[in-house]
Write a protein that holds these residues in place. Sequence first.
Motif, PDB file in Angstrom:
ATOM      1  N   THR A   1     -18.884 -55.633  44.948  1.00  0.00           N
ATOM      2  CA  THR A   1     -17.920 -54.637  45.433  1.00  0.00           C
ATOM      3  C   THR A   1     -17.699 -53.525  44.409  1.00  0.00           C
ATOM      4  O   THR A   1     -17.584 -52.353  44.772  1.00  0.00           O
ATOM      5  CB  THR A   1     -16.576 -55.303  45.774  1.00  0.00           C
ATOM      6  OG1 THR A   1     -16.066 -55.989  44.617  1.00  0.00           O
ATOM      7  CG2 THR A   1     -16.736 -56.288  46.910  1.00  0.00           C
ATOM      8  N   ILE A   2     -17.670 -53.886  43.123  1.00  0.00           N
ATOM      9  CA  ILE A   2     -17.497 -52.865  42.089  1.00  0.00           C
ATOM     10  C   ILE A   2     -18.712 -51.935  42.042  1.00  0.00           C
ATOM     11  O   ILE A   2     -18.585 -50.721  41.834  1.00  0.00           O
ATOM     12  CB  ILE A   2     -17.261 -53.525  40.717  1.00  0.00           C
ATOM     13  CG1 ILE A   2     -15.892 -54.211  40.697  1.00  0.00           C
ATOM     14  CG2 ILE A   2     -17.338 -52.506  39.586  1.00  0.00           C
ATOM     15  CD1 ILE A   2     -15.570 -54.945  39.407  1.00  0.00           C
ATOM     16  N   ALA A   3     -19.905 -52.482  42.245  1.00  0.00           N
ATOM     17  CA  ALA A   3     -21.117 -51.656  42.241  1.00  0.00           C
ATOM     18  C   ALA A   3     -21.161 -50.722  43.443  1.00  0.00           C
ATOM     19  O   ALA A   3     -21.662 -49.590  43.352  1.00  0.00           O
ATOM     20  CB  ALA A   3     -22.354 -52.556  42.231  1.00  0.00           C
TER      21      ALA A   3
ATOM     22  N   LEU B   1     -12.179 -52.140  46.979  1.00  0.00           N
ATOM     23  CA  LEU B   1     -13.439 -52.651  46.438  1.00  0.00           C
ATOM     24  C   LEU B   1     -13.342 -53.108  44.984  1.00  0.00           C
ATOM     25  O   LEU B   1     -14.206 -53.863  44.521  1.00  0.00           O
ATOM     26  CB  LEU B   1     -14.534 -51.585  46.552  1.00  0.00           C
ATOM     27  CG  LEU B   1     -14.956 -51.195  47.967  1.00  0.00           C
ATOM     28  CD1 LEU B   1     -16.036 -50.111  47.921  1.00  0.00           C
ATOM     29  CD2 LEU B   1     -15.467 -52.403  48.748  1.00  0.00           C
ATOM     30  N   MET B   2     -12.321 -52.654  44.264  1.00  0.00           N
ATOM     31  CA  MET B   2     -12.217 -53.000  42.849  1.00  0.00           C
ATOM     32  C   MET B   2     -10.926 -53.729  42.515  1.00  0.00           C
ATOM     33  O   MET B   2     -10.947 -54.864  42.035  1.00  0.00           O
ATOM     34  CB  MET B   2     -12.337 -51.730  41.991  1.00  0.00           C
ATOM     35  CG  MET B   2     -13.693 -51.057  42.068  1.00  0.00           C
ATOM     36  SD  MET B   2     -13.732 -49.476  41.183  1.00  0.00           S
ATOM     37  CE  MET B   2     -13.394 -49.987  39.510  1.00  0.00           C
TER      38      MET B   2
ATOM     39  N   MET C   1     -21.007 -41.454  38.325  1.00  0.00           N
ATOM     40  CA  MET C   1     -22.424 -41.553  37.995  1.00  0.00           C
ATOM     41  C   MET C   1     -22.633 -42.326  36.691  1.00  0.00           C
ATOM     42  O   MET C   1     -23.565 -43.122  36.564  1.00  0.00           O
ATOM     43  CB  MET C   1     -23.035 -40.146  37.905  1.00  0.00           C
ATOM     44  CG  MET C   1     -23.119 -39.425  39.239  1.00  0.00           C
ATOM     45  SD  MET C   1     -23.611 -37.690  39.086  1.00  0.00           S
ATOM     46  CE  MET C   1     -25.333 -37.875  38.625  1.00  0.00           C
ATOM     47  N   PHE C   2     -21.743 -42.102  35.727  1.00  0.00           N
ATOM     48  CA  PHE C   2     -21.812 -42.844  34.469  1.00  0.00           C
ATOM     49  C   PHE C   2     -21.627 -44.335  34.709  1.00  0.00           C
ATOM     50  O   PHE C   2     -22.342 -45.167  34.144  1.00  0.00           O
ATOM     51  CB  PHE C   2     -20.754 -42.317  33.495  1.00  0.00           C
ATOM     52  CG  PHE C   2     -20.678 -43.072  32.197  1.00  0.00           C
ATOM     53  CD1 PHE C   2     -21.660 -42.918  31.228  1.00  0.00           C
ATOM     54  CD2 PHE C   2     -19.628 -43.947  31.951  1.00  0.00           C
ATOM     55  CE1 PHE C   2     -21.600 -43.622  30.028  1.00  0.00           C
ATOM     56  CE2 PHE C   2     -19.560 -44.654  30.761  1.00  0.00           C
ATOM     57  CZ  PHE C   2     -20.550 -44.495  29.798  1.00  0.00           C
ATOM     58  N   CYS C   3     -20.662 -44.688  35.572  1.00  0.00           N
ATOM     59  CA  CYS C   3     -20.436 -46.101  35.915  1.00  0.00           C
ATOM     60  C   CYS C   3     -21.681 -46.706  36.551  1.00  0.00           C
ATOM     61  O   CYS C   3     -22.043 -47.860  36.263  1.00  0.00           O
ATOM     62  CB  CYS C   3     -19.252 -46.230  36.865  1.00  0.00           C
ATOM     63  SG  CYS C   3     -17.657 -45.769  36.152  1.00  0.00           S
TER      64      CYS C   3
ATOM     65  N   ALA D   1     -27.043 -49.900  45.189  1.00  0.00           N
ATOM     66  CA  ALA D   1     -25.767 -49.180  45.190  1.00  0.00           C
ATOM     67  C   ALA D   1     -25.716 -48.148  44.070  1.00  0.00           C
ATOM     68  O   ALA D   1     -25.230 -47.024  44.267  1.00  0.00           O
ATOM     69  CB  ALA D   1     -24.605 -50.169  45.060  1.00  0.00           C
ATOM     70  N   ALA D   2     -26.229 -48.492  42.903  1.00  0.00           N
ATOM     71  CA  ALA D   2     -26.222 -47.557  41.772  1.00  0.00           C
ATOM     72  C   ALA D   2     -27.102 -46.347  42.060  1.00  0.00           C
ATOM     73  O   ALA D   2     -26.719 -45.205  41.768  1.00  0.00           O
ATOM     74  CB  ALA D   2     -26.695 -48.268  40.511  1.00  0.00           C
TER      75      ALA D   2
END
Length: 345
Positions: free
Chosen positions: A284-286, A256-257, A45-47, A7-8
């Motif tokens: 879900t957060i990813a 999702l979050m 993108m940072f996350c 996911a990232a």
Amino acid sequence: MWIQDIAACVSLVINSFLIFMILTKSPPQLGAYKYLMIYISVFEMFCSILDLIMVPQHFSHGPTFLVIVETKDKLLSPTVLSILNALYWGCFGASMAVFAVHFVYRWLVVSENRLLQTFNGWKICLWFSIPVWYGVTWVCTGYILCGPNENTSRFIKDNIKEVLGLEFNEYTYLGPFLYDKDENGTDVVYVAPFIGLGIISGTICSSIVIVLTFGILCYIRIKNIVVTTVNSLKMRSLQRQLFFALVIQTLVPFLLMHIPVALMFAFVFLDIDLGVYSAIVSMTIAIYPAVDPIPTLVIVENYRKTIIYWICCCKKAAHVPGQTTIEPTRFTTLPPSGLELDLDN
């Protein structure tokens, strides 16, 4: 987890692609809004980079809910990983402010409010700083009010070893431990985590109120725009596209979050142990930053037509071996710097 890694990586690719589309295929009417869109993509993108480095695991056990980061086989020290964990908390908080600012901007545009000028020049930095302050609030809450302590460590170490197979010196964590029982069976409430949850709840509520208020105002204003010229028709079409893209973009982190995390906190208050099922929140957060750019690419017509045009070109090239030129399609008459809006929509 491999799902988080995939996911990232997808998030980094698709957000980079969206930034390219914003810079090269945006209609002139977009104005300063494109900088806000780029800001969101860079933030996501940072996350994703934090997710790749840390691979955080969410873990619920009784009246505590933790974000755990393994320290074994990591190049970074436990102290650095704890700081990154706090930044991870900050990203969650900042995400809510990002969409609140987003809705305020959309309303300023469609209402032609004079405050829209504050998004030009250096003043736009003031707007961009709002998510930063939300993020700082969450960082301090996580690191100071919900940081590791003797009571939390004693309470969770055996359960984490049993469920995750991690020794106490193989991970670091942040998270609230709300209450416990003393030797006499009396409930002991820990004040600092409750204060932290109060601060977090306040930021969440403020974001929801802003999004709902300006979302409704924006929808009413767009619906009542009177079409008098071709340019006003184009403007209304674009504003509708951007508004519905924003609504869907806001639903993505909400589903999702915010909902998964809210459920986790609810289970903490109810002293319900979720154990390994808490890992769903990590996934879900990813997934959120990988999915969030898609509505913009699909709904905003300039970006959608460009993607369809490229797909058509690739298909034609694949079906004509050895041919180096592409046959004209109905898209080739569009200017290379930005596609025109479809006035039929």
